[in-house]
Design an enzyme around this catalytic site. Structure first.
Site, PDB file in Angstrom:
ATOM      1  N   ARG A 217       1.006  -1.114   0.001  1.00 12.05           N
ATOM      2  CA  ARG A 217      -0.015   0.079  -0.071  1.00 12.05           C
ATOM      3  C   ARG A 217       0.852   1.238   0.063  1.00 12.05           C
ATOM      4  O   ARG A 217       1.770   1.466   0.904  1.00 12.05           O
ATOM      5  CB  ARG A 217      -0.987   0.209   1.249  1.00 12.05           C
ATOM      6  CG  ARG A 217      -1.711  -0.946   1.567  1.00 12.05           C
ATOM      7  CD  ARG A 217      -3.160  -1.077   0.852  1.00 12.05           C
ATOM      8  NE  ARG A 217      -3.768  -2.360   0.998  1.00 12.05           N
ATOM      9  CZ  ARG A 217      -4.801  -2.658   1.860  1.00 12.05           C
ATOM     10  NH1 ARG A 217      -5.139  -1.764   2.568  1.00 12.05           N
ATOM     11  NH2 ARG A 217      -5.373  -3.766   1.853  1.00 12.05           N
ATOM     12  N   GLU A 219       1.026   4.005   1.474  1.00 15.14           N
ATOM     13  CA  GLU A 219       0.337   4.679   2.389  1.00 15.14           C
ATOM     14  C   GLU A 219       1.409   6.012   2.647  1.00 15.14           C
ATOM     15  O   GLU A 219       2.431   5.945   3.298  1.00 15.14           O
ATOM     16  CB  GLU A 219       0.414   4.037   3.570  1.00 15.14           C
ATOM     17  CG  GLU A 219      -0.583   2.917   3.743  1.00 15.14           C
ATOM     18  CD  GLU A 219      -2.140   3.195   4.033  1.00 15.14           C
ATOM     19  OE1 GLU A 219      -2.145   4.361   3.993  1.00 15.14           O
ATOM     20  OE2 GLU A 219      -2.948   2.341   4.051  1.00 15.14           O
ATOM     21  N   ARG A 225       0.974   2.455  12.875  1.00 16.14           N
ATOM     22  CA  ARG A 225       0.329   1.163  12.503  1.00 16.14           C
ATOM     23  C   ARG A 225       0.229   1.018  10.836  1.00 16.14           C
ATOM     24  O   ARG A 225      -0.387   0.120  10.458  1.00 16.14           O
ATOM     25  CB  ARG A 225      -1.237   1.200  13.111  1.00 16.14           C
ATOM     26  CG  ARG A 225      -1.964   2.282  12.397  1.00 16.14           C
ATOM     27  CD  ARG A 225      -3.222   2.379  13.502  1.00 16.14           C
ATOM     28  NE  ARG A 225      -3.934   3.266  12.980  1.00 16.14           N
ATOM     29  CZ  ARG A 225      -5.455   3.385  12.857  1.00 16.14           C
ATOM     30  NH1 ARG A 225      -5.783   2.185  13.141  1.00 16.14           N
ATOM     31  NH2 ARG A 225      -5.918   4.298  12.228  1.00 16.14           N
ATOM     32  N   HIS A 226       0.727   1.998  10.021  1.00 15.75           N
ATOM     33  CA  HIS A 226       0.791   1.751   8.562  1.00 15.75           C
ATOM     34  C   HIS A 226       2.076   1.585   8.015  1.00 15.75           C
ATOM     35  O   HIS A 226       3.217   2.007   8.335  1.00 15.75           O
ATOM     36  CB  HIS A 226       0.257   2.911   8.064  1.00 15.75           C
ATOM     37  CG  HIS A 226      -1.092   3.181   8.039  1.00 15.75           C
ATOM     38  ND1 HIS A 226      -1.546   3.945   9.028  1.00 15.75           N
ATOM     39  CD2 HIS A 226      -2.243   2.472   7.476  1.00 15.75           C
ATOM     40  CE1 HIS A 226      -3.006   3.764   8.983  1.00 15.75           C
ATOM     41  NE2 HIS A 226      -3.352   2.915   7.959  1.00 15.75           N
ATOM     42  N   GLU A 362      -7.676  -1.645  14.904  1.00 16.79           N
ATOM     43  CA  GLU A 362      -8.253  -2.586  13.857  1.00 16.79           C
ATOM     44  C   GLU A 362      -7.317  -3.676  13.372  1.00 16.79           C
ATOM     45  O   GLU A 362      -6.162  -3.119  13.062  1.00 16.79           O
ATOM     46  CB  GLU A 362      -8.739  -1.810  12.392  1.00 16.79           C
ATOM     47  CG  GLU A 362      -9.228  -2.595  11.343  1.00 16.79           C
ATOM     48  CD  GLU A 362      -8.919  -1.811  10.015  1.00 16.79           C
ATOM     49  OE1 GLU A 362      -9.180  -0.573   9.789  1.00 16.79           O
ATOM     50  OE2 GLU A 362      -8.695  -2.472   8.930  1.00 16.79           O
ATOM     51  N   SER A 365     -10.630  -6.595   8.634  1.00 17.31           N
ATOM     52  CA  SER A 365     -11.497  -5.929   7.723  1.00 17.31           C
ATOM     53  C   SER A 365     -12.076  -7.057   7.144  1.00 17.31           C
ATOM     54  O   SER A 365     -11.379  -7.925   6.731  1.00 17.31           O
ATOM     55  CB  SER A 365     -11.106  -4.966   6.985  1.00 17.31           C
ATOM     56  OG  SER A 365     -11.136  -3.599   7.820  1.00 17.31           O
ATOM     57  N   ARG A 413       0.016  -6.203  12.634  1.00 15.29           N
ATOM     58  CA  ARG A 413      -0.527  -5.543  13.848  1.00 15.29           C
ATOM     59  C   ARG A 413      -0.853  -6.455  14.890  1.00 15.29           C
ATOM     60  O   ARG A 413      -0.953  -6.118  16.044  1.00 15.29           O
ATOM     61  CB  ARG A 413      -2.024  -4.938  13.104  1.00 15.29           C
ATOM     62  CG  ARG A 413      -1.694  -3.682  12.341  1.00 15.29           C
ATOM     63  CD  ARG A 413      -2.771  -3.059  12.205  1.00 15.29           C
ATOM     64  NE  ARG A 413      -2.788  -1.780  11.199  1.00 15.29           N
ATOM     65  CZ  ARG A 413      -3.618  -1.134  10.617  1.00 15.29           C
ATOM     66  NH1 ARG A 413      -4.813  -1.340  11.133  1.00 15.29           N
ATOM     67  NH2 ARG A 413      -3.444  -0.230   9.791  1.00 15.29           N
TER      68      ARG A 413
HETATM   69  O1  4AD Z   1      -8.651  -3.359   5.898  1.00 13.57           O
HETATM   70  P1  4AD Z   1      -7.973  -3.627   4.765  1.00 13.57           P
HETATM   71  O2  4AD Z   1      -7.304  -2.582   3.826  1.00 13.57           O
HETATM   72  O3  4AD Z   1      -8.856  -4.645   4.094  1.00 13.57           O
HETATM   73  C1  4AD Z   1      -8.917  -5.459   3.091  1.00 13.57           C
HETATM   74  O4  4AD Z   1      -7.640  -5.637   2.392  1.00 13.57           O
HETATM   75  C2  4AD Z   1      -9.762  -6.110   2.145  1.00 13.57           C
HETATM   76  N1  4AD Z   1      -9.528  -6.835   0.944  1.00 13.57           N
HETATM   77  C3  4AD Z   1     -10.216  -7.134   3.386  1.00 13.57           C
HETATM   78  C4  4AD Z   1     -11.404  -8.158   2.893  1.00 13.57           C
HETATM   79  O5  4AD Z   1     -11.209  -9.340   2.849  1.00 13.57           O
HETATM   80  N2  4AD Z   1     -12.557  -7.592   2.558  1.00 13.57           N
HETATM   81  O6  4AD Z   1      -6.792  -4.608   5.302  1.00 13.57           O
HETATM   82  C5  4AD Z   1      -6.876  -5.687   6.001  1.00 13.57           C
HETATM   83  C6  4AD Z   1      -6.052  -5.623   7.153  1.00 13.57           C
HETATM   84  C7  4AD Z   1      -6.326  -4.665   8.262  1.00 13.57           C
HETATM   85  O7  4AD Z   1      -7.420  -4.357   9.072  1.00 13.57           O
HETATM   86  C8  4AD Z   1      -4.839  -4.095   8.811  1.00 13.57           C
HETATM   87  O8  4AD Z   1      -4.810  -5.257   9.979  1.00 13.57           O
HETATM   88  C9  4AD Z   1      -4.067  -4.842   7.589  1.00 13.57           C
HETATM   89  O9  4AD Z   1      -4.703  -5.236   6.962  1.00 13.57           O
HETATM   90  N3  4AD Z   1      -3.506  -3.707   6.817  1.00 13.57           N
HETATM   91  C10 4AD Z   1      -2.385  -2.940   7.294  1.00 13.57           C
HETATM   92  N4  4AD Z   1      -1.284  -3.418   8.105  1.00 13.57           N
HETATM   93  C11 4AD Z   1      -0.161  -2.531   8.062  1.00 13.57           C
HETATM   94  N5  4AD Z   1      -0.006  -1.490   7.333  1.00 13.57           N
HETATM   95  C12 4AD Z   1      -1.137  -1.209   6.339  1.00 13.57           C
HETATM   96  N6  4AD Z   1      -0.717  -0.268   5.580  1.00 13.57           N
HETATM   97  C13 4AD Z   1      -2.299  -1.849   6.212  1.00 13.57           C
HETATM   98  N7  4AD Z   1      -3.247  -1.790   5.719  1.00 13.57           N
HETATM   99  C14 4AD Z   1      -4.147  -2.751   6.158  1.00 13.57           C
HETATM  100 MG    MG Z   2      -9.869  -1.939   6.986  1.00 12.75          MG
END
Ligand code: 4AD
Ligand code: MG
Length: 439
Positions: A217, A219, A225-226, A362, A365, A413
């Site tokens: 990502r 980000e 946490r990112h 979180e 998701s 996380r």
């Molecule tokens: O919430 P996210 O973006 O959801 C998805 O990727 C969907 N495709 C999930 C689905 O099945 N619908 O990412 C899921 C999880 C987050 O809750 C978080 O724990 C982790 O991935 N996550 C990250 N961890 C660290 N750095 C980041 N930039 C993250 N982005 C998401």
């Molecule tokens: Mg999410």
């Protein structure tokens, strides 16, 4: 000079070998030259031990050699295991031969035995030295045990482990966080999530899949946490009758995983074994609307901020005595870019999407997906995307796609939360973020 130890004895096994001749090796943590009797503290993968140099037993050149060897050099010795009730660090080897396998430069860019903690940035810049500290290794032992526990639990629950491509033509989680790359003169993207592929697999008869793999990502935010590269634990299941089945599957998965992990860590007397939670089922389910009410912002259309999540964590802990809880029914307005999310038939302003938060953050998701192709196609359009770019993804929906749903758990996380680390970077060996591309 001894050759490279063929059969090495580790510090852990030394007390069992009293009187025996052994080969030992490790990093030179400390050396005190006290004349006819000198002491080296050596650290190997299981801990510390002492090597004693004694006139009459140890050849003179070895005293000289160690006298000018820097701390953290790699050294090896051969000698007899001796009884030393005075040695603070258990076992002792009386050196008969020894050599420096690799000299360390001095000074060290990061202290290995310093009591005072260095800045995280400095630690990460010299991560290999940082990881010579036992407490930091423990985090990755926990992480590995969690991954093992997840795999075992998924298998028990009937999920097949899969691997999907990480170089993609299209993103799945909104354009803003896509990394693009040159692909033979064309454009490709790094996978933000295996989302579209795990869904396509639902059109096969495999029905339940999971994947533990990197997700990328872009980000731009610099938070605790990112990461720009993280490990996503993704699952998808077919013939879903609603989100409740996903919640019970997640409860089962997490409780089993924690149990497996506890067993693995207990077997190795790991210090974190005793601190793993044993969550009570069912985990509380708090609707998005209720959560906003609890936070005192009932009409808010905005998503949770970091502070909101923390406050909510405290409130739920107080009200339900739970550290893990679902936030359900995310509003459609917040999930526009999540074009694959199913909206509720009787309340189209709500989705069947949810988060699972752990100690105010979180970690998961997920939700039920839209499997009806006409609705899915309009949702792709509503997200500002062109369905023509999603022909490969959409095709399986034209030939019999069962209702399905799934979720993704951030392994970084989860590890950070369980090890009580304030920054998710500490749960990754070599983290990537907005400002860090190396080491
Ligand atoms: O919430 P996210 O973006 O959801 C998805 O990727 C969907 N495709 C999930 C689905 O099945 N619908 O990412 C899921 C999880 C987050 O809750 C978080 O724990 C982790 O991935 N996550 C990250 N961890 C660290 N750095 C980041 N930039 C993250 N982005 C998401
Ligand atoms: Mg999410």
């Amino acid at each position: 000079m001894v050759p490279l130890p063929r059969e090495r004895t580790y510090s852990r096994d030394l007390p069992l070998k009293k009187g025996e001749k052994v080969r030992v090796a490790g990093h030179l943590q400390d050396y005190r030259a006290l004349g006819s009797l000198s002491f080296a503290v050596i650290r190997d993968r299981h801990g510390l031990f002492q090597v004693t140099l004694k006139k009459g037993v140890t050849p003179d050149p070895l005293f000289e050699l160690l006298g000018k060897t820097s701390r953290e050099s790699v050294v090896a010795f051969e000698g007899q295991v001796a009884e030393n009730p005075k040695a603070k660090i258990g076992a002792e080897v009386l050196a008969e031969t020894g050599e420096v396998l690799s000299a360390a430069e001095a000074p060290l860019p990061l202290g290995v035995i310093d009591k005072v903690g260095a800045e995280l940035d400095t630690r990460l810049n010299h991560r290999f030295l940082d990881l010579r500290k036992r407490a930091n290794q423990e985090v990755f032992e926990l992480r590995a045990a969690l991954a093992e526990g997840l795999r075992a639990s998924f298998r028990e629950l009937g999920f097949l482990e899969v691997e999907t491509p990480k170089i993609l033509k299209q993103g799945a989680e909104g354009g803003a966080t896509l990394f693009s790359l040159d692909y033979f003169g064309g454009r490709a993207y790094l996978a933000q999530s295996p989302q579209l592929y795990k869904q396509m697999l639902m059109a096969t008869d495999i029905e339940r899949v999971y994947e533990i793999a990197p997700a990328f990502r872009a980000e731009p935010s610099d938070t605790l946490r990112h990461l720009t590269e993280f490990t996503s634990v993704d699952a998808e299941m077919a013939y879903l009758d609603g989100p409740e089945t996903l919640w019970t599957t997640i409860e089962e998965l997490l409780c089993r995983t924690l149990e497996h992990t506890r067993k693995t860590l207990t077997a190795s007397q790991h210090p974190l074994a005793g601190s793993l939670p044993q969550p009570k089922r069912p985990f509380p389910r708090v609707t998005f609307g209720k959560a906003m009410e609890m936070l005192g912002k009932p009409s808010s259309e905005a998503d949770f901020g970091t502070e909101d999540e923390k406050t909510l964590g405290d409130l739920v802990a107080k009200e339900h005595g739970a550290e893990m809880y679902f936030i359900t029914e995310f509003p459609t307005s917040l999930k526009r870019s999540t074009f694959y999310a199913m909206h509720q038939d009787d309340h189209p302003e709500k989705t069947n999407y949810f988060d699972l938060d752990f100690r105010g953050q979180e970690i998961i998701s997920g939700g039920q997906r839209e499997h009806r192709i006409d609705r899915l196609t309009s949702q792709i359009r509503e997200a500002g995307l062109d369905p023509a770019n999603f022909t490969g993804y959409l095709e399986p929906f034209r030939y019999g796609m069962p209702p399905h749903g799934g979720f993704a758990l951030g392994l970084d996380r989860l590890t950070a939360k369980l090890a009580q680390l304030p920054n998710v970077r500490e749960a990754r060996l070599f983290p990537r973020d907005r400002f860090r591309l190396e080491p």
